[in-house]
Motif scaffolding. Structure first.
Motif, PDB file in Angstrom:
ATOM      1  N   UNK A 219       0.801  -1.239   0.000  1.00 46.42           N
ATOM      2  CA  UNK A 219       0.000   0.000   0.000  1.00 46.42           C
ATOM      3  C   UNK A 219       0.828   1.280   0.000  1.00 46.42           C
ATOM      4  N   UNK A 220       1.989   1.284   0.668  1.00 47.48           N
ATOM      5  CA  UNK A 220       2.771   2.520   0.729  1.00 47.48           C
ATOM      6  C   UNK A 220       3.294   2.946  -0.640  1.00 47.48           C
ATOM      7  N   UNK A 221       3.390   1.997  -1.565  1.00 45.11           N
ATOM      8  CA  UNK A 221       3.888   2.324  -2.898  1.00 45.11           C
ATOM      9  C   UNK A 221       2.815   2.928  -3.801  1.00 45.11           C
ATOM     10  N   UNK A 222       1.592   3.010  -3.298  1.00 49.01           N
ATOM     11  CA  UNK A 222       0.489   3.620  -4.039  1.00 49.01           C
ATOM     12  C   UNK A 222       0.201   5.040  -3.577  1.00 49.01           C
ATOM     13  N   UNK A 223       0.848   5.463  -2.500  1.00 48.18           N
ATOM     14  CA  UNK A 223       0.498   6.738  -1.878  1.00 48.18           C
ATOM     15  C   UNK A 223       0.754   7.931  -2.792  1.00 48.18           C
ATOM     16  N   UNK A 224       1.846   7.905  -3.558  1.00 46.96           N
ATOM     17  CA  UNK A 224       2.151   9.032  -4.447  1.00 46.96           C
ATOM     18  C   UNK A 224       1.067   9.209  -5.504  1.00 46.96           C
ATOM     19  N   UNK A 225       0.625   8.121  -6.093  1.00 47.22           N
ATOM     20  CA  UNK A 225      -0.425   8.208  -7.109  1.00 47.22           C
ATOM     21  C   UNK A 225      -1.743   8.648  -6.488  1.00 47.22           C
ATOM     22  N   UNK A 226      -2.057   8.154  -5.304  1.00 48.25           N
ATOM     23  CA  UNK A 226      -3.290   8.554  -4.636  1.00 48.25           C
ATOM     24  C   UNK A 226      -3.293  10.058  -4.373  1.00 48.25           C
ATOM     25  N   UNK A 227      -2.165  10.574  -3.879  1.00 48.81           N
ATOM     26  CA  UNK A 227      -2.066  12.012  -3.607  1.00 48.81           C
ATOM     27  C   UNK A 227      -2.163  12.818  -4.896  1.00 48.81           C
ATOM     28  N   UNK A 228      -1.524  12.330  -5.975  1.00 50.21           N
ATOM     29  CA  UNK A 228      -1.549  13.066  -7.242  1.00 50.21           C
ATOM     30  C   UNK A 228      -2.950  13.104  -7.836  1.00 50.21           C
ATOM     31  N   UNK A 229      -3.691  12.014  -7.715  1.00 51.50           N
ATOM     32  CA  UNK A 229      -5.076  11.998  -8.219  1.00 51.50           C
ATOM     33  C   UNK A 229      -5.894  13.066  -7.504  1.00 51.50           C
ATOM     34  N   UNK A 230      -5.735  13.156  -6.196  1.00 55.32           N
ATOM     35  CA  UNK A 230      -6.496  14.166  -5.434  1.00 55.32           C
ATOM     36  C   UNK A 230      -6.027  15.574  -5.793  1.00 55.32           C
ATOM     37  N   UNK A 231      -4.709  15.774  -5.864  1.00 57.00           N
ATOM     38  CA  UNK A 231      -4.169  17.109  -6.140  1.00 57.00           C
ATOM     39  C   UNK A 231      -4.607  17.622  -7.500  1.00 57.00           C
ATOM     40  N   UNK A 232      -4.557  16.766  -8.506  1.00 61.29           N
ATOM     41  CA  UNK A 232      -4.879  17.168  -9.886  1.00 61.29           C
ATOM     42  C   UNK A 232      -6.344  16.960 -10.240  1.00 61.29           C
ATOM     43  N   UNK A 233      -7.123  16.487  -9.255  1.00 63.97           N
ATOM     44  CA  UNK A 233      -8.543  16.198  -9.493  1.00 63.97           C
ATOM     45  C   UNK A 233      -8.716  15.334 -10.741  1.00 63.97           C
ATOM     46  N   UNK A 234      -7.916  14.298 -10.764  1.00 66.98           N
ATOM     47  CA  UNK A 234      -7.926  13.388 -11.914  1.00 66.98           C
ATOM     48  C   UNK A 234      -9.125  12.448 -11.842  1.00 66.98           C
ATOM     49  N   UNK A 235      -9.484  11.911 -12.985  1.00 62.80           N
ATOM     50  CA  UNK A 235     -10.575  10.946 -13.052  1.00 62.80           C
ATOM     51  C   UNK A 235     -10.141   9.559 -12.607  1.00 62.80           C
TER      52      UNK A 235
END
Length: 453
Positions: A219-235
């Motif tokens: 799970x810790x290796x997914x944190x960067x992508x999770x944060x980026x999705x929220x930051x960029x309001x990605x779909x």
């Protein structure tokens, strides 16, 4: 140098650096020679690729040297994701070799094999390669083979685009995390031409993995992508492992979507295209997939865990699609092989042709509480399985075909040895969170009692 322990159930993996390296260029040369002997490739051809690991160029060169010394011709496609190598095997209709250690740390490297058209290598052939590499006569052939180079990236991308029409899909904002792995090589070729706004993370190829390890199961290796999705309001977010044959999905809220639910979504889509088709899953894929396939009128086949076993059943049953809990996705239109990039395209197409969010798509699927995969190091694997078996006596059906699976109508527990690491893996699923937690904790206490896990 070679060590017998690096020969796993489905492939080869071992350390090449550190205090106790397990193989080196001489070992790669012996494996290359043994591969040609076992498959009878003297006078024939195979294709070879490698990932971005720093040991890759030296090991690939040595493997090619051993193979050509036995009289085989090698098509070297250079840097490639594993699914790009499967494509090359199908494209040229020849056996294939990929130098990669997938999601393992940077000190590792390894080898994955396939027969022509990306068909899985037989377990007996892998055993024969090991035996010959250690003990056989590998004197060179009278006539050596040749090495030629080929670039298949453009053809690979074109093939994937032909399989998943995106015409009419709405424009999406997509984050992808390459983890400094091979998706940094393949994703621009496949995703950039689409009608999407693409945001890349860690796209530079770097086998030292300076940002996070290339294993999206952690799970810790997914944190960067999770944060980026929220930051960029990605779909949606896409997270690839080191050799990019697996892809994890993050929804618009930054929440990770279970690979089993992605399996269910794609299976339903494929069954709409071919009613009554066969879907392959493994023993620890969510029972949500069973329900979705049944409702869609499909036929379900259960495989042992591991790409070799799934590929064999895909071919045997002419299955249209297969999925594993680990985010390996298999497609008949891709020679029955696993490809994270094609799975990502299917998700983008499903989302792009819907008027909802990624979480909306998932919310319509059956819901179960899952533990995720929990790993333990144990000294006595058979004894530990026996203890779990005894502790659950009188509860559910017990099956030893793939580790130990205990199942009732409301829950299941699976404990199985890893195919690639010295670990015992636990997966639990139940209809309620409370029930799952109780079963998880009970089983872990049995597994870890008296161990250093």
């Amino acid at each position: 140098m070679l060590t017998r322990s690096m020969f796993k159930a489905n492939d080869i993996r071992g350390t090449v650096t550190g205090a106790r390296p397990e193989w080196d260029a001489d070992g790669a040369r012996a494996i290359g020679a043994a591969f040609v002997r076992v498959l009878g490739l003297a006078g024939g051809t195979f294709v070879l690729g490698r990932d971005m690991r720093t040991s890759g160029p030296e090991l690939a060169a040595a493997f090619i040297d051993g193979a050509t010394g036995q009289g085989a011709d090698v098509i070297d496609v250079g840097l490639a994701s594993t699914d790009q190598l499967w494509f090359a095997s199908g494209h040229f209709s020849v056996p294939g070799v990929q130098l990669t250690a997938s999601h393992n740390p940077s000190e590792y490297n390894g080898v994955k094999f396939c027969l022509a058209d990306a068909a899985p290598i037989e377990p007996a052939q892998l055993v024969a390669i090991r035996k010959l590499a250690f003990d056989g006569d590998l004197s060179p052939a009278a006539t050596p083979g040749t090495r030629t180079e080929a670039d298949v990236l453009t053809a690979y991308a074109a093939h994937l685009h032909a399989l998943v029409p995106m015409t009419g899909a709405r424009r999406l904002r997509v984050v992808y995390d390459a983890g400094n792995g091979m998706a940094g090589h393949t994703a621009p070729a496949v995703l950039a031409p689409l009608n999407i706004d693409l945001i890349g993370l860690f796209t530079e190829l770097d086998g030292s993995f300076p940002n996070h390890p290339p294993n999206p199961l952690e799970p810790q290796n997914l944190l960067d992508a999770q944060a980026a999705v929220r930051t960029h309001r990605a779909d949606v977010g896409l997270v690839f492992d080191g050799d990019a044959d697996r892809c994890f999905i993050v929804d618009e809220r930054g929440e990770v979507v279970s690979p089993s639910l992605i399996t269910a979504l794609i299976a339903r889509q494929e069954l709409a295209r071919e009613p009554g088709g066969t879907i392959v899953i493994n023993t620890i894929t969510s029972r949500a997939v069973n329900q979705v396939v049944a409702r869609a009128g499909g036929r379900l086949v259960i495989s042992l865990v591991g790409h070799t076993a799934v590929k064999a059943l895909m071919a045997q049953h002419d299955a249209i699609f297969g999925g594993e809990h680990s985010a390996h996705y298999y497609f008949r239109d891709f020679w029955g092989a696993d490809t994270g990039m094609l799975a990502a395209l299917h998700v983008l197409a499903l989302l792009g042709h819907s008027d909802g969010t990624m979480s909306d798509l998932v919310a319509k699927l059956p819901s179960f509480a899952a533990s995720g995969e929990l790993n333990s190091t144990v000294a006595d694997v058979p004894g530990t399985l026996d203890r779990v078996d005894a502790a659950f006596a009188g509860r559910g059906t017990h099956d030893r075909s793939d580790g130990l699976t205990i199942e009732t109508d409301d829950w299941w527990v699976n404990v199985r040895p890893s195919n690639t690491e010295p670990l015992l893996r636990l997966n639990v699923e139940a209809r309620s969170e409370q029930q799952m937690v109780a079963l998880r904790d009970e089983t872990l206490a049995i597994i870890r009692g008296g161990t250093d896990a």
